[in-house]
Design an enzyme around this catalytic site. Structure first.
Site, PDB file in Angstrom:
ATOM      1  N   TYR A   1       0.809  -1.232   0.000  1.00 26.84           N
ATOM      2  CA  TYR A   1       0.000   0.000   0.000  1.00 26.84           C
ATOM      3  C   TYR A   1       0.836   1.273   0.000  1.00 26.84           C
ATOM      4  O   TYR A   1       0.308   2.345   0.283  1.00 26.84           O
ATOM      5  CB  TYR A   1      -0.856   0.089   1.272  1.00 26.84           C
ATOM      6  CG  TYR A   1      -1.731  -1.066   1.623  1.00 26.84           C
ATOM      7  CD1 TYR A   1      -2.661  -1.572   0.718  1.00 26.84           C
ATOM      8  CD2 TYR A   1      -1.677  -1.632   2.893  1.00 26.84           C
ATOM      9  CE1 TYR A   1      -3.498  -2.618   1.071  1.00 26.84           C
ATOM     10  CE2 TYR A   1      -2.517  -2.672   3.255  1.00 26.84           C
ATOM     11  CZ  TYR A   1      -3.420  -3.165   2.338  1.00 26.84           C
ATOM     12  OH  TYR A   1      -4.251  -4.182   2.701  1.00 26.84           O
TER      13      TYR A   1
ATOM     14  N   CYS B   1      14.453 -10.845  -1.316  1.00 27.50           N
ATOM     15  CA  CYS B   1      14.951 -10.672  -2.677  1.00 27.50           C
ATOM     16  C   CYS B   1      13.930  -9.996  -3.579  1.00 27.50           C
ATOM     17  O   CYS B   1      13.381 -10.602  -4.510  1.00 27.50           O
ATOM     18  CB  CYS B   1      15.371 -12.019  -3.244  1.00 27.50           C
ATOM     19  SG  CYS B   1      16.871 -12.584  -2.447  1.00 27.50           S
TER      20      CYS B   1
ATOM     21  N   TYR C   1      -1.883  -5.356  11.163  1.00 25.79           N
ATOM     22  CA  TYR C   1      -1.638  -5.891   9.823  1.00 25.79           C
ATOM     23  C   TYR C   1      -0.149  -6.108   9.547  1.00 25.79           C
ATOM     24  O   TYR C   1       0.295  -6.008   8.408  1.00 25.79           O
ATOM     25  CB  TYR C   1      -2.281  -4.998   8.748  1.00 25.79           C
ATOM     26  CG  TYR C   1      -3.766  -4.782   8.995  1.00 25.79           C
ATOM     27  CD1 TYR C   1      -4.665  -5.827   8.780  1.00 25.79           C
ATOM     28  CD2 TYR C   1      -4.258  -3.577   9.482  1.00 25.79           C
ATOM     29  CE1 TYR C   1      -6.024  -5.654   9.037  1.00 25.79           C
ATOM     30  CE2 TYR C   1      -5.611  -3.401   9.733  1.00 25.79           C
ATOM     31  CZ  TYR C   1      -6.489  -4.437   9.510  1.00 25.79           C
ATOM     32  OH  TYR C   1      -7.821  -4.262   9.762  1.00 25.79           O
TER      33      TYR C   1
HETATM   34  C1  LIG Z   1     -11.125  -4.799   8.370  1.00 26.79           C
HETATM   35  C2  LIG Z   1     -12.458  -4.612   8.957  1.00 26.79           C
HETATM   36  C3  LIG Z   1     -12.608  -3.844  10.105  1.00 26.79           C
HETATM   37  C4  LIG Z   1     -11.472  -3.129  10.779  1.00 26.79           C
HETATM   38  O1  LIG Z   1     -10.885  -2.163   9.998  1.00 26.79           O
HETATM   39  P1  LIG Z   1      -9.704  -1.261  10.622  1.00 26.79           P
HETATM   40  O2  LIG Z   1      -9.347  -0.345   9.541  1.00 26.79           O
HETATM   41  O3  LIG Z   1      -8.600  -2.183  10.989  1.00 26.79           O
HETATM   42  O4  LIG Z   1     -10.281  -0.590  11.836  1.00 26.79           O
HETATM   43  C5  LIG Z   1     -13.871  -3.754  10.659  1.00 26.79           C
HETATM   44  N1  LIG Z   1     -14.927  -4.378  10.101  1.00 26.79           N
HETATM   45  C6  LIG Z   1     -14.812  -5.140   8.986  1.00 26.79           C
HETATM   46  C7  LIG Z   1     -15.990  -5.814   8.437  1.00 26.79           C
HETATM   47  C8  LIG Z   1     -13.578  -5.264   8.379  1.00 26.79           C
HETATM   48  O5  LIG Z   1     -13.475  -6.008   7.264  1.00 26.79           O
END
Ligand SMILES: *Cc1c(COP(=O)(O)O)cnc(C)c1O
Length: 441
Positions: free
Chosen positions: A335, A362, A391
């Site tokens: 990203y 690599c 993440y």
């Molecule tokens: C990924 C996700 C979240 C959390 O998103 P963040 O940006 O980490 O707060 C919440 N709800 C759903 C359904 C998601 O897919």
């Protein structure tokens, strides 16, 4: 000093601390690369969310989106704080089960839940299944009818609103793989189908408009749109949702360039808008659910690396290589995510160089940070890349057959290993030898 570091985060030797533990001690004891978390900071984020809801006297639920960081110990910590969690796969559900996480407090998400995963969720007795599409709705209707098992569901809808964020991580717009589309009438059809299913109890509507959101505006638009739909559904479909789940996505500060609101500011705005809109549309006040992932864990975590070789190209760039990289943090490559790093032995020293932090994988794209200001460094120094708690570990891979790092929790001066470092033996654990015999000559 780097503004990402809390003022009390250095000890008397000027070393960077996490949860009251010296990062150099951690690097020595557990080796690098190493994910370390200040678990007190995670608890504080949860407490701050709870406080806003409680001060506003609304019914609520906080459900940690565990895909941001999911391990047995993390589910246990979430259980200790008495909040819910989201899972998005059989694997996350299994991990929560291994942690004895209360299944009634689990919401199961995902746009392609398999029959095996749905069966697993019903066997486990998860509290809520967030149904994403018509195929899943049919499958769940059949399953719950066969099993005669009453099951609480919400419907995920795509409200046709996207938060202002990166394309790859934006999910609320109509053209999305997630959820029932609102404007084309698919959501209405899904509500009718759920109402007709004998064992499904439809308690609410869910949406999630994206990630790393920096403005309350997107959430206010969601609330406005949902509440007006709720009013219409009451009139037209005799559907009275109790719960409005607005998802997660609350932005966090990764670098000095990010200027997020406090996560609690989002919630405050969501509550106020919900009160105003429900009153205006004559809809009963709703129970509000949020699903923070990143905002609970990102800034509570950091990754410790050991600096290795350097390459200084005169007039072009200086590279400092570390003992990890895209295998433990794919976000910069995936990203163009930005991070900041400090020298663990003394983050307060003045900068003497601008260096780009390269991983050991690599790929030329395996860069953790471009153009980081740092004091003088030498091979063997510990570099802390800050705010990697979300993440990072959950997206880690064994690319180049590098073992994944260990994870350590720190709180009140104590450290605890919660995920062991992978060994080389772990890397070949699932491999099987070639079974075709060598050609006879
Ligand atoms: C990924 C996700 C979240 C959390 O998103 P963040 O940006 O980490 O707060 C919440 N709800 C759903 C359904 C998601 O897919």
């Amino acid at each position: 000093m780097n503004e990402q570091i809390k003022t009390d985060a250095l000890n008397s030797a000027h070393h960077l601390m996490v949860g009251g533990v010296d990062t150099l001690t951690l690097a020595k004891k557990y080796q690098t690369p190493l994910y370390v978390y200040d678990t007190g900071a995670i608890r504080a984020e949860i407490a701050a969310f709870k406080q806003v809801f409680e001060e506003n006297h609304v019914d609520y639920q906080i459900s940690y989106a565990s895909k941001a960081f999911a391990t047995v110990a993390m589910y246990q910590l979430i259980a200790q704080e008495h909040i819910h969690c989201d899972v998005v796969s059989g694997g996350e559900l299994y991990t929560a089960q291994q942690a004895d996480f209360p299944m009634a407090a689990v919401s199961f998400h995902g746009n392609n839940k398999s029959l095996a995963e749905l069966t697993m969720a019903l066997d486990a007795g998860v509290g809520t299944i967030v149904v994403d599409n018509f195929g899943e709705l049919r499958q769940l209707t059949t399953l719950t009818t066969q099993r005669q098992q009453p099951t609480t569901i919400m419907l995920r809808i795509a409200p046709g609103i996207s938060a202002h964020t990166h394309d790859y991580i934006s999910t609320g717009q109509a053209d999305s793989k997630f959820g029932f589309d609102l404007d084309s009438g698919q959501a209405d059809q899904a509500i009718k189908a759920a109402q007709a299913a004998p064992y499904l109890k439809l308690v609410g509507i869910h949406c999630h408009i994206g990630s790393q959101i920096f403005e309350v505006n997107g959430f206010e638009m969601i609330v406005d749109k949902l509440v007006s739909e709720f009013a219409r559904w009451q009139r037209e479909l005799d559907f009275y949702p109790q719960i409005m789940n607005v998802g997660g996505g609350f932005g966090v500060k990764y670098t000095a360039e990010d200027h997020p609101l406090q996560p609690t500011d989002f919630v405050d705005a969501i509550i106020k808008e919900t009160r105003a809109q429900t009153a205006a549309q004559q809809v009963p006040m709703l129970e509000i659910w949020i699903e923070p992932g990143r905002s609970l864990v990102a800034t509570a975590g950091m990754t410790l690396y050991t600096i290795g070789d350097e390459k200084d190209i005169p007039g072009i760039r200086k590279y400092l290589s570390v003992d990890g990289g895209m295998g433990d943090n794919i976000r910069p490559a995936l990203y163009q995510a930005k991070y900041e790093a400090v020298l663990a032995k003394n983050p307060a020293l003045p900068a003497e160089q601008v260096a780009s932090i390269a991983g050991k994988y690599c790929e030329s794209g395996d860069m953790l940070i471009w153009n980081q200001q740092l004091p003088a460094t030498a091979p063997g120094d510990v570099l802390a890349v800050l705010d990697t708690g979300a993440y990072g570990y959950s997206m880690a891979s064994n690319y180049n057959r590098n073992p994944r790092p260990a994870v350590v929790f720190c709180e009140q001066g104590h450290s605890q290993l919660v995920v062991q470092r992978e060994s080389y033996a772990d890397l070949t654990r699932l491999d099987l030898p070639l079974s075709v015999p060598e050609k006879t000559k």
